[in-house]
Design a protein around this motif. Sequence first.
Motif, short mmCIF file in Angstrom:
data_model
loop_
_atom_site.label_atom_id
_atom_site.label_comp_id
_atom_site.label_asym_id
_atom_site.label_seq_id
_atom_site.Cartn_x
_atom_site.Cartn_y
_atom_site.Cartn_z
N ILE A 133 0.84 -1.20 0.00
CA ILE A 133 0.00 0.00 0.00
C ILE A 133 0.87 1.25 0.00
CG2 ILE A 133 -1.65 1.34 1.40
CD1 ILE A 133 -2.85 -1.43 2.23
N ARG A 134 1.91 1.27 0.81
CA ARG A 134 2.83 2.43 0.86
C ARG A 134 3.42 2.72 -0.52
NH1 ARG A 134 4.89 -0.11 5.31
NH2 ARG A 134 3.97 0.73 7.20
N LYS A 135 3.80 1.67 -1.24
CA LYS A 135 4.46 1.83 -2.54
C LYS A 135 3.48 2.22 -3.66
CE LYS A 135 8.34 -1.26 -1.73
NZ LYS A 135 8.96 -2.56 -2.08
N ALA A 136 2.20 1.93 -3.47
CA ALA A 136 1.20 2.20 -4.51
C ALA A 136 0.86 3.69 -4.56
CB ALA A 136 -0.06 1.40 -4.24
N ASP A 137 0.41 4.12 -5.73
CA ASP A 137 -0.04 5.50 -5.89
C ASP A 137 -1.49 5.68 -5.42
OD1 ASP A 137 2.34 6.64 -7.23
OD2 ASP A 137 1.83 5.16 -8.78
N GLY A 138 -2.20 4.58 -5.26
CA GLY A 138 -3.58 4.63 -4.79
C GLY A 138 -4.10 3.24 -4.52
N VAL A 139 -5.20 3.17 -3.78
CA VAL A 139 -5.82 1.90 -3.40
C VAL A 139 -7.28 1.92 -3.82
CG1 VAL A 139 -6.39 0.36 -1.48
CG2 VAL A 139 -4.27 1.70 -1.40
N ILE A 140 -7.75 0.81 -4.36
CA ILE A 140 -9.16 0.64 -4.68
C ILE A 140 -9.69 -0.48 -3.80
CG2 ILE A 140 -10.88 0.15 -6.45
CD1 ILE A 140 -8.75 1.05 -8.53
N ILE A 141 -10.62 -0.15 -2.90
CA ILE A 141 -11.23 -1.15 -2.03
C ILE A 141 -12.54 -1.58 -2.67
CG2 ILE A 141 -12.20 -1.62 0.25
CD1 ILE A 141 -10.27 0.51 1.38
N VAL A 142 -12.66 -2.88 -2.94
CA VAL A 142 -13.85 -3.44 -3.58
C VAL A 142 -14.45 -4.43 -2.58
CG1 VAL A 142 -14.75 -4.60 -5.63
CG2 VAL A 142 -12.61 -3.29 -5.79
N THR A 143 -15.70 -4.18 -2.18
CA THR A 143 -16.25 -5.00 -1.11
C THR A 143 -17.77 -5.13 -1.18
OG1 THR A 143 -16.29 -5.31 1.29
CG2 THR A 143 -16.46 -3.05 0.50
N PRO A 144 -18.28 -6.23 -0.67
CA PRO A 144 -19.73 -6.33 -0.48
C PRO A 144 -20.13 -5.59 0.79
CG PRO A 144 -18.69 -8.36 0.24
CD PRO A 144 -17.60 -7.48 -0.31
N GLU A 145 -21.41 -5.53 1.00
CA GLU A 145 -21.97 -4.99 2.24
C GLU A 145 -22.58 -6.16 3.01
OE1 GLU A 145 -24.40 -1.26 2.30
OE2 GLU A 145 -25.99 -2.68 2.88
N TYR A 146 -22.22 -6.29 4.28
CA TYR A 146 -22.80 -7.33 5.13
C TYR A 146 -23.58 -6.66 6.25
CZ TYR A 146 -19.68 -10.92 3.11
OH TYR A 146 -19.01 -11.78 2.27
N ASN A 147 -24.84 -6.97 6.36
CA ASN A 147 -25.66 -6.48 7.47
C ASN A 147 -25.57 -4.97 7.64
OD1 ASN A 147 -26.40 -9.17 8.09
ND2 ASN A 147 -24.46 -9.42 9.17
N TYR A 148 -25.69 -4.26 6.52
CA TYR A 148 -25.66 -2.79 6.50
C TYR A 148 -24.29 -2.22 6.87
CZ TYR A 148 -30.82 -2.63 6.34
OH TYR A 148 -32.14 -2.76 5.99
N SER A 149 -23.23 -3.00 6.74
CA SER A 149 -21.92 -2.51 7.15
C SER A 149 -20.81 -3.21 6.38
CB SER A 149 -21.75 -2.73 8.67
OG SER A 149 -20.60 -2.06 9.13
N VAL A 150 -19.61 -3.11 6.92
CA VAL A 150 -18.39 -3.66 6.32
C VAL A 150 -18.27 -5.13 6.70
CG1 VAL A 150 -15.87 -3.40 6.29
CG2 VAL A 150 -17.32 -1.39 6.62
N PRO A 151 -17.87 -5.99 5.77
CA PRO A 151 -17.63 -7.39 6.14
C PRO A 151 -16.57 -7.45 7.25
CG PRO A 151 -17.62 -7.15 3.76
CD PRO A 151 -17.66 -5.76 4.34
N GLY A 152 -16.77 -8.34 8.20
CA GLY A 152 -15.85 -8.46 9.32
C GLY A 152 -14.41 -8.69 8.91
N VAL A 153 -14.20 -9.48 7.87
CA VAL A 153 -12.83 -9.78 7.43
C VAL A 153 -12.13 -8.51 6.91
CG1 VAL A 153 -13.47 -10.53 5.09
CG2 VAL A 153 -11.43 -11.47 6.19
#
Length: 190
Positions: free
Chosen positions: A72-92
């Motif tokens: 992540i430090r070396k990258a110019d940017g991060v793209i977070i791709v995720t589902p929604e679990y129970n109206y929120s962020v997946p625990g993992v």
Amino acid sequence: MTQEKEQLHFVTMLGSLRKASYNGIVARTLPALAPEDITISALGSIAEFPHYNQDVQEQGFPASVLAMGEQIRKADGVIIVTPEYNYSVPGVLKNALDWLSRLTPQPFARKPVALQTVSPGMIGGARAQYHIRQSMVFMDALVLNRPEVMIGQAADKFDTDKLELTDERTRAFLTRQIQALADLARREQK
């Protein structure tokens, strides 16, 4: 005379562990949608992170956490791709963000971040994005405001047999967000 754009490299963090997840299909599609001055590669799996526990941290950060933090430090940017679990962020995913938030120097500090969610429902994972934004504030990340990518009614946009994103409007919209993230990253580099 046109000025050539500097090459940028983004990394994707996937918040789903399921092999055939819509979000995984999107994350794997992004490199092909990127403009030619942008490369995109996947970070390692967040499944490799143990449950966050300060006692474990005090014995030393797991190698998977340190490796992802460095990518992540070396990258110019991060793209977070995720589902929604129970109206929120997946625990993992929340667990991975909790681990990464403890690293010094902070890998997300001043890092351009784009959020993408995919859902079978109408609103496409909007609630998860708002919760991720809260964590990103703590880590001092620069979360892209627009365009927001919340892909709703996913069943109509994917070929699940071939594990492909088939909806051309969605593919074009993803390309626009990648370009917007690149614009943000280039502004930050100045």
